[in-house]
Design a protein around this motif. Structure first.
Motif, PDB file in Angstrom:
ATOM      1  N   ALA A   1       0.774  -1.271   0.193  1.00  0.00           N
ATOM      2  CA  ALA A   1      -0.053  -0.007   0.090  1.00  0.00           C
ATOM      3  C   ALA A   1       0.871   1.144  -0.018  1.00  0.00           C
ATOM      4  O   ALA A   1       0.698   2.343  -0.678  1.00  0.00           O
ATOM      5  N   HIS A   2       1.843   1.303   0.858  1.00  0.00           N
ATOM      6  CA  HIS A   2       2.877   2.230   0.885  1.00  0.00           C
ATOM      7  C   HIS A   2       3.601   2.702  -0.383  1.00  0.00           C
ATOM      8  O   HIS A   2       3.481   3.613  -0.933  1.00  0.00           O
TER       9      HIS A   2
ATOM     10  N   LEU B   1       2.432   1.707  -3.569  1.00  0.00           N
ATOM     11  CA  LEU B   1       0.996   2.330  -4.502  1.00  0.00           C
ATOM     12  C   LEU B   1       0.864   4.022  -4.224  1.00  0.00           C
ATOM     13  O   LEU B   1       0.782   4.422  -5.055  1.00  0.00           O
ATOM     14  N   SER B   2       0.685   4.035  -2.891  1.00  0.00           N
ATOM     15  CA  SER B   2       0.165   5.402  -2.635  1.00  0.00           C
ATOM     16  C   SER B   2       1.349   6.613  -2.872  1.00  0.00           C
ATOM     17  O   SER B   2       1.096   7.632  -3.123  1.00  0.00           O
TER      18      SER B   2
ATOM     19  N   ASP C   1      -6.372   7.544   2.736  1.00  0.00           N
ATOM     20  CA  ASP C   1      -6.162   7.014   1.071  1.00  0.00           C
ATOM     21  C   ASP C   1      -7.465   7.657   0.017  1.00  0.00           C
ATOM     22  O   ASP C   1      -7.542   7.910  -0.814  1.00  0.00           O
TER      23      ASP C   1
ATOM     24  N   ARG D   1       0.459   5.401  10.143  1.00  0.00           N
ATOM     25  CA  ARG D   1       1.106   3.965   9.691  1.00  0.00           C
ATOM     26  C   ARG D   1       2.222   3.724  10.520  1.00  0.00           C
ATOM     27  O   ARG D   1       2.724   2.365  10.910  1.00  0.00           O
TER      28      ARG D   1
ATOM     29  N   THR E   1      -4.275   3.956  -7.746  1.00  0.00           N
ATOM     30  CA  THR E   1      -3.274   3.735  -6.963  1.00  0.00           C
ATOM     31  C   THR E   1      -3.488   4.195  -5.519  1.00  0.00           C
ATOM     32  O   THR E   1      -3.519   3.090  -4.617  1.00  0.00           O
ATOM     33  N   PHE E   2      -4.391   5.289  -5.322  1.00  0.00           N
ATOM     34  CA  PHE E   2      -4.909   5.361  -4.002  1.00  0.00           C
ATOM     35  C   PHE E   2      -5.887   4.307  -3.558  1.00  0.00           C
ATOM     36  O   PHE E   2      -5.999   3.806  -2.410  1.00  0.00           O
TER      37      PHE E   2
ATOM     38  N   CYS F   1      -6.504   1.446  -4.477  1.00  0.00           N
ATOM     39  CA  CYS F   1      -5.674   0.133  -4.463  1.00  0.00           C
ATOM     40  C   CYS F   1      -5.127   0.119  -2.950  1.00  0.00           C
ATOM     41  O   CYS F   1      -5.041  -0.981  -2.392  1.00  0.00           O
ATOM     42  N   SER F   2      -4.424   1.291  -2.569  1.00  0.00           N
ATOM     43  CA  SER F   2      -3.804   1.403  -1.425  1.00  0.00           C
ATOM     44  C   SER F   2      -4.653   1.345  -0.303  1.00  0.00           C
ATOM     45  O   SER F   2      -4.655   0.399   0.800  1.00  0.00           O
TER      46      SER F   2
ATOM     47  N   LEU G   1      -5.972  -2.522  -0.038  1.00  0.00           N
ATOM     48  CA  LEU G   1      -4.912  -3.211   0.540  1.00  0.00           C
ATOM     49  C   LEU G   1      -4.837  -3.057   2.327  1.00  0.00           C
ATOM     50  O   LEU G   1      -4.887  -4.124   3.107  1.00  0.00           O
ATOM     51  N   LEU G   2      -4.993  -2.015   2.573  1.00  0.00           N
ATOM     52  CA  LEU G   2      -4.986  -1.716   4.138  1.00  0.00           C
ATOM     53  C   LEU G   2      -6.189  -2.083   4.954  1.00  0.00           C
ATOM     54  O   LEU G   2      -6.162  -2.715   6.063  1.00  0.00           O
TER      55      LEU G   2
END
Length: 468
Positions: free
Chosen positions: A71-72, A74-75, A135, A173, A228-229, A231-232, A235-236
């Motif tokens: 996630a990191h 991607l964001s 995100d 995080r 990308t945001f 998807c992040s 994931l989180l």
């Protein structure tokens, strides 16, 4: 979200081994007395001091960390690409170099506001909820940027909103990593990996952004970052556990009050304040050669290829040194190098005073970047000192100060270069930064607890707060 720097457990037995806790703390420490555990054994609940022999592999073996890491990445790529594309878009709409540069600068300025006024979010609400919400907010802001009718002023405001959210995301995080990896060496290595990927993603992100802009419009490139945001966030949400807030349900007051109270507690404690400054000051000076890379390349008469070499040299040095420190050095040795590397890390910039060519300049930048690996040991000291109920706010403030002072350092370097030759400005930054760091290093040594003692900050006014 932009990364910043972090922290870990087990009090170091380094330069601190020969130091004892200073019993003459200043007045602010009388308000925030240190509570020490008399036992030399690790406190209940702390992780083992060292991971399995796998090193970085042991960190990736933790499923939740893999989700956080992905996630990191991607964001962060989303932020870098959107920054570049937005700068180009604003220039296309206005033909104004000033507004285009301002768009990029707005990525740093709101950190101080967001990191100070919104820091309480990191401890007031469950970490997973905060991270996913940040995100989604960034994805929403970027989505509005894509709309053809969004005016330039609106684009700049949205850019500020994304930047204001970033320190909250990063601080939350970083604090959550201690829950995922424990407070021992796994945490140190996890923070190290996030820093390394941040440096690498910055290099790759600008390259990816440049390629995207070669085949799609700026709005098209920005549209990709929305994904990308999102998807992040996914994931989180799906890859991490839902843990309770550190301050319990709703905290003990307004968000603003909790944020400012946390800043007062963190900055009012002598040891934590010294450690924060050790995180902040070296980057504030070391940005000078990066901010002035193009003018310096012009001053020594080299082309764009050499300029690219100069821009990449410092991140390459940092990445290589931190990878080595994390993989080959144990916790004790990593702690031993903190103060020497911090004190001497800016000295390679003094080579600029000789106005060297591109090759020697790159060597100096690699050395300066390698010295930044001191933070891998400093992480451990910081997490040992900050109590759990303040950890989110402390990490958010750390990120905000780091990014803000880097922005100030860039601005001051540019201002100085208006009056002095570029090579003298960079050399001066190295010398002046070293002179500022020497008393700070002495202060960090003076405030170090005795070996085996874990310090925590407590404030009687905040005893109603519960950690989650």
């Amino acid at each position: 979200m932009p990364s910043e720097t972090g922290t870990p457990a087990d009090l170091p037995a380094d330069a601190t081994a020969d130091a004892t806790a200073d019993s003459t703390d200043d007045a602010s420490d009388d308000v925030l007395p240190s509570v020490t555990a008399p036992s030399v054994t690790p406190p209940p609940g702390t992780a083992s001091p060292a991971p399995a022999p796998g090193g970085y592999r042991a960190v990736f073996a933790v499923r939740e960390f893999r989700a956080v890491f992905a996630a990191h990445l991607l964001s962060l790529l989303g932020v870098v690409v959107s920054e570049l594309a937005l700068t180009v878009l604003v220039y296309d709409l206005t033909d104004s170099p000033l507004l285009s540069a301002l768009t990029f600068a707005l990525g740093l300025l709101p950190y101080l506001v967001g990191g100070t006024l919104l820091a309480g979010v990191a401890d007031r609400y469950p970490a997973r909820r905060v991270l996913v919400t940040c995100d989604l907010v960034c994805a929403g802001c970027v989505a509005v940027m894509v709309l053809p009718g969004t005016p330039v002023a609106g684009l700049l405001v949205l850019r500020c909103l994304v930047a204001a959210v970033s320190p909250v995301f990063t601080g939350t995080r970083t604090a959550a990593l201690a829950d995922i990896l424990g407070e021992g060496d796994l945490y140190v290595l996890g923070r190290s990996l996030l820093r390394i990927v941040s440096q690498s993603a910055l290099l790759a992100g600008f390259g990816v952004g440049g390629l995207l802009l070669a085949v799609v419009s700026p709005r098209g490139a920005i549209t990709i970052t929305v994904a990308t945001f999102l998807c992040s966030a996914a994931l989180l949400r799906l890859g991490t556990r839902d843990r309770p807030a550190r301050l319990g349900a709703g905290g003990g007051g307004s968000l603003l009050r909790e944020s400012l109270s946390g800043a007062r507690l963190v900055l009012g404690h002598r040891r934590i304040r010294a450690l924060l400054l050790l995180f902040w000051l070296p980057p504030a000076f070391v940005v000078a050669p990066e901010a002035l890379a193009a003018p310096y390349a012009d001053e020594i008469g080299v082309g764009s290829a050499a300029l690219g070499l100069l821009m990449c040299a410092m991140p390459v040095g940092h990445i290589a040194a931190e990878l080595y420190a994390g993989a080959a050095l144990g916790p004790r040795v990593r702690s031993l190098i903190v103060l020497p590397f911090a004190a001497a890390g800016l000295l390679p910039l003094a080579l600029y005073g000789l106005r060297p060519g591109a090759v020697l300049t790159a060597v100096a930048l690699v050395l300066a970047g390698a010295a930044s690996a001191y933070v891998i040991g400093l992480d451990q000291w910081f997490v040992d000192t900050v109590p759990d109920e303040l950890r989110g706010r402390a990490m958010t403030l750390l990120t905000a100060g780091l990014m803000t002072l880097q922005g100030v350092g860039m601005a001051l370097a540019g201002l100085a270069a208006e009056f002095f030759p570029v090579h003298q400005v960079v050399a001066g930054a190295g010398v002046l930064g070293t002179l500022c760091l020497l008393p700070l290093v002495a202060e960090v040594r003076r405030t170090a607890p005795a070996p085996g003692i874990r310090t925590e900050v407590r404030d009687g006014a905040d005893q109603h707060m519960t950690s989650g």
